[in-house]
Design an enzyme around this catalytic site. Structure first.
Site, PDB file in Angstrom:
ATOM      1  N   GLY A 283       0.786  -1.229   0.000  1.00 43.94           N
ATOM      2  CA  GLY A 283       0.000   0.000   0.000  1.00 43.94           C
ATOM      3  C   GLY A 283       0.817   1.278   0.000  1.00 43.94           C
ATOM      4  O   GLY A 283       0.259   2.367   0.158  1.00 43.94           O
ATOM      5  N   GLU A 325       4.715  -6.071   1.298  1.00 49.64           N
ATOM      6  CA  GLU A 325       4.214  -6.511  -0.008  1.00 49.64           C
ATOM      7  C   GLU A 325       3.865  -5.342  -0.927  1.00 49.64           C
ATOM      8  O   GLU A 325       2.700  -5.149  -1.255  1.00 49.64           O
ATOM      9  CB  GLU A 325       2.931  -7.310   0.181  1.00 49.64           C
ATOM     10  CG  GLU A 325       3.032  -8.467   1.111  1.00 49.64           C
ATOM     11  CD  GLU A 325       1.674  -9.069   1.426  1.00 49.64           C
ATOM     12  OE1 GLU A 325       1.639 -10.269   1.686  1.00 49.64           O
ATOM     13  OE2 GLU A 325       0.657  -8.342   1.406  1.00 49.64           O
ATOM     14  N   PRO A 326       4.845  -4.575  -1.335  1.00 58.66           N
ATOM     15  CA  PRO A 326       4.513  -3.472  -2.244  1.00 58.66           C
ATOM     16  C   PRO A 326       4.250  -3.971  -3.662  1.00 58.66           C
ATOM     17  O   PRO A 326       4.973  -4.835  -4.155  1.00 58.66           O
ATOM     18  CB  PRO A 326       5.778  -2.597  -2.219  1.00 58.66           C
ATOM     19  CG  PRO A 326       6.870  -3.504  -1.768  1.00 58.66           C
ATOM     20  CD  PRO A 326       6.263  -4.666  -1.029  1.00 58.66           C
ATOM     21  N   GLY A 327       3.219  -3.467  -4.297  1.00 62.30           N
ATOM     22  CA  GLY A 327       2.958  -3.770  -5.700  1.00 62.30           C
ATOM     23  C   GLY A 327       3.162  -2.486  -6.493  1.00 62.30           C
ATOM     24  O   GLY A 327       4.153  -2.309  -7.199  1.00 62.30           O
ATOM     25  N   ARG A 328       2.222  -1.575  -6.284  1.00 64.79           N
ATOM     26  CA  ARG A 328       2.244  -0.292  -6.980  1.00 64.79           C
ATOM     27  C   ARG A 328       3.596   0.424  -6.872  1.00 64.79           C
ATOM     28  O   ARG A 328       4.123   0.933  -7.856  1.00 64.79           O
ATOM     29  CB  ARG A 328       1.162   0.605  -6.365  1.00 64.79           C
ATOM     30  CG  ARG A 328       1.076   2.005  -6.925  1.00 64.79           C
ATOM     31  CD  ARG A 328       0.282   2.900  -5.950  1.00 64.79           C
ATOM     32  NE  ARG A 328      -0.837   2.212  -5.371  1.00 64.79           N
ATOM     33  CZ  ARG A 328      -2.058   2.169  -5.889  1.00 64.79           C
ATOM     34  NH1 ARG A 328      -2.321   2.826  -6.988  1.00 64.79           N
ATOM     35  NH2 ARG A 328      -3.006   1.498  -5.297  1.00 64.79           N
ATOM     36  N   CYS A 399     -17.692   4.314 -25.181  1.00 69.35           N
ATOM     37  CA  CYS A 399     -19.032   4.881 -25.160  1.00 69.35           C
ATOM     38  C   CYS A 399     -19.482   5.081 -23.722  1.00 69.35           C
ATOM     39  O   CYS A 399     -20.367   4.360 -23.225  1.00 69.35           O
ATOM     40  CB  CYS A 399     -19.991   3.962 -25.892  1.00 69.35           C
ATOM     41  SG  CYS A 399     -19.535   3.841 -27.605  1.00 69.35           S
ATOM     42  N   TYR A 429      -2.088  -1.767 -11.789  1.00 68.20           N
ATOM     43  CA  TYR A 429      -3.547  -1.714 -11.832  1.00 68.20           C
ATOM     44  C   TYR A 429      -4.076  -1.035 -13.091  1.00 68.20           C
ATOM     45  O   TYR A 429      -5.170  -0.482 -13.082  1.00 68.20           O
ATOM     46  CB  TYR A 429      -4.098  -1.053 -10.557  1.00 68.20           C
ATOM     47  CG  TYR A 429      -3.530  -1.696  -9.305  1.00 68.20           C
ATOM     48  CD1 TYR A 429      -3.831  -3.018  -9.008  1.00 68.20           C
ATOM     49  CD2 TYR A 429      -2.668  -1.015  -8.463  1.00 68.20           C
ATOM     50  CE1 TYR A 429      -3.293  -3.633  -7.893  1.00 68.20           C
ATOM     51  CE2 TYR A 429      -2.117  -1.620  -7.342  1.00 68.20           C
ATOM     52  CZ  TYR A 429      -2.440  -2.934  -7.069  1.00 68.20           C
ATOM     53  OH  TYR A 429      -1.901  -3.547  -5.973  1.00 68.20           O
TER      54      TYR A 429
HETATM   55  C1  PLP Z   1      -3.199  -5.180  -3.072  1.00 69.84           C
HETATM   56  C2  PLP Z   1      -2.393  -5.792  -2.013  1.00 69.84           C
HETATM   57  C3  PLP Z   1      -1.034  -5.476  -1.894  1.00 69.84           C
HETATM   58  C4  PLP Z   1      -0.338  -4.467  -2.779  1.00 69.84           C
HETATM   59  O1  PLP Z   1      -0.871  -3.189  -2.669  1.00 69.84           O
HETATM   60  P1  PLP Z   1      -0.097  -1.962  -3.356  1.00 69.84           P
HETATM   61  O2  PLP Z   1      -0.968  -0.792  -3.081  1.00 69.84           O
HETATM   62  O3  PLP Z   1       0.012  -2.260  -4.804  1.00 69.84           O
HETATM   63  O4  PLP Z   1       1.243  -1.873  -2.708  1.00 69.84           O
HETATM   64  C5  PLP Z   1      -0.313  -6.133  -0.928  1.00 69.84           C
HETATM   65  N1  PLP Z   1      -0.883  -7.039  -0.106  1.00 69.84           N
HETATM   66  C6  PLP Z   1      -2.188  -7.359  -0.196  1.00 69.84           C
HETATM   67  C7  PLP Z   1      -2.753  -8.363   0.721  1.00 69.84           C
HETATM   68  C8  PLP Z   1      -2.988  -6.739  -1.132  1.00 69.84           C
HETATM   69  O5  PLP Z   1      -4.282  -7.063  -1.204  1.00 69.84           O
END
Ligand code: PLP
Length: 487
Positions: A283, A325-328, A399, A429
């Protein structure tokens, strides 16, 4: 004068956060990946490749992925967390898991693994990609609030290192499957600690009204821990908390960490098990526009390390190994979307004349603006504009009047059909949440380094798009395929 009677034709004003640009042709480096620049003609380049060439060779819209930027940010996270949680600070180490749901394909899974990160998945499809990419099961986590039997069986066969269990029903299901296979499943419990974080503030209550996790305050988390500890086929390795996305404030993480560590101490006191791991989730916020102010990675790591050390001291427990757990935060800044402008309209509104710039993609490749009210920025990518800046709204070709990509941005007032337009920060995303709305084909993802330009996800073709419609077995018209990409 009433608002509905048009006054003098001035342009719509910019929102308060959007500053008037010193140079509308310049890119703000903090919004773009490391290897993006503009040349003296105003052409955007990535690792030395002009986007005019990329558009010519590969078409638009396209996601352009700066590989070296992605890999170096993954390594930065790993190194920062290893350093902050090192034993010399009295801590037990930290792991970084890339959240694959942000964007995943086999190339990305491989780069993540090679950079020393783990990989979080939350579906059968994501696990299949990780496995095909050669990521060992031990480096993979499986999330999800409603994992199927097929997913749990696959996870155990793959040897996934952590199954993050989200409900009491899942405990039953997983125990049955593990028993049938004669294995012990590695379990972490996803707990909800009553902290809900949003961008610049957070709410801390006892309860949380959402589908994820096992509530600490309602006693569900403790009950689940007791069940897992008692099971011969489940092994409780730790606790997990994820409080939200696009977070800029550390205090939500601090409150969540304190509550999770307190639960861990209670489990120790009740069951005598010393849980080795705590996952603080993802997050971490990024910069989509100049209004966003993310906390530097190393600073966030040392703040989190400090709170873990302090809470464990206070609780009189030893320290667990931490994971995040960073994604973004890893993938989003590495990617921009390259579009071509098709139409430009000046629309008289109550606020003034708004310039709508329509591009050849839209909510099918970036739903975040419509779904989350997200703000993005953009730049003219194929030339310098000599014209005075105007505030434009970048929209797609769907549309749907909510089909907006960039709500407000300054561009040179002469933006015209045929121009290229690039939107930074679209790594997370966007492709992963993309759709075929209006039966459009989804864009590919083009990986770029100084020496190589290659698809890591190919652009979808109409044959692929129509494969699920039996009536479209032959999509040609008069024997000709109308798809320019397949001709
Ligand atoms: C979505 C999610 C993440 C990654 O969130 P980001 O905002 O992309 O860092 C990590 N852990 C869990 C459990 C999630 O659901």
């Amino acid at each position: 004068m009433p608002a509905h009677i048009a006054g003098p034709l001035h342009a719509t004003p910019a929102p308060v956060w959007l500053p008037y640009p010193d140079d509308v042709n310049a890119v703000m480096p903090s919004l773009w990946s490391d290897n993006v620049a503009k040349d003296s003609d105003g052409v955007l380049t990535v690792a030395g490749h002009p986007v005019t060439d990329l558009a010519e060779r590969f078409g638009t819209p396209t996601f352009v992925f700066d590989v070296d930027d992605f890999v170096s940010r993954a390594e930065l996270f790993r190194q920062a967390y290893s350093a902050a949680f090192a034993p010399e600070h009295g801590l037990a180490g930290a792991d970084v898991f890339y959240a694959g749901k942000a964007f995943l394909c086999t190339a990305v899974a491989r780069w993540v693994h090679e950079a020393g990160l783990g990989l979080d998945t939350c579906s059968l499809g994501e696990m299949m990609i990780a496995r095909a990419a050669g990521v060992p099961g031990a480096s993979v986590g499986l999330h999800g609030n409603n994992k199927s039997v097929a997913e749990l069986e696959y996870a155990l066969d793959y040897g996934v290192g952590r199954i993050i269990v989200d409900s009491l029903d899942e405990i039953d299901r997983l125990e049955t499957i593990a028993a049938a296979k004669g294995v012990v499943a590695p379990v972490m419990l996803r707990v909800t600690v009553g902290v809900e974080a949003h961008t610049h503030d957070f709410i801390a209550t006892a309860h949380e009204d959402q589908k994820f996790g096992l509530s600490v305050s309602a006693g569900k988390a403790s009950a689940a821990a007791a069940r897992v500890v008692d099971s011969a086929h489940l092994r409780l390795d730790g606790l997990h908390s994820h409080i939200g996305s696009q977070i800029f404030d550390i205090s939500g993480f601090q409150v969540a960490a304190a509550r999770v560590l307190a639960l861990r101490a209670e489990i120790m006191a009740t069951h005598g098990v010393d849980l080795p791991e705590v996952d603080l989730g993802g997050g971490f916020g990024i910069r989509y526009t100049s209004q966003d102010t993310p906390i530097p990675v190393a600073e966030m790591a040392s703040e989190l390390a400090a709170v873990v050390a302090k809470e464990c001291r206070g609780l009189g427990t030893n320290v667990p190994r931490i994971s995040i757990e960073p994604g973004r935060a890893i993938v989003s800044p590495a990617v921009f979307t390259l579009y071509r402008v098709g139409t430009v309209k000046e629309v008289v509104t109550d606020e003034g004349v708004r310039t709508y710039v329509a591009v050849d993609g839209g909510m099918s490749d970036n739903i975040r603006t419509a779904l989350y009210d997200a703000d993005y920025s953009c730049t003219l990518a194929n030339r310098n504009s000599p014209a005075a800046p105007v505030v434009v709204r970048v929209v797609g070709m769907h549309c749907e009047s909510g089909d907006v990509i960039v709500r407000d941005e300054y561009m040179g007032g002469d933006v015209a059909p045929g121009d290229l337009l690039a939107v930074p920060g679209t790594g997370a995303y966007c492709r992963s949440l993309s759709s075929n709305y209006n039966h459009v084909t989804r864009p590919g993802v083009l990986a770029v380094t100084r020496d190589r330009v290659e698809w890591i996800v190919t652009p979808e073709t109409y044959s692929q798009l129509f494969a699920s419609d039996p009536g479209m077995a032959d999509p040609t018209t008069d024997g000709k395929n109308p798809d320019p990409a397949e001709r």
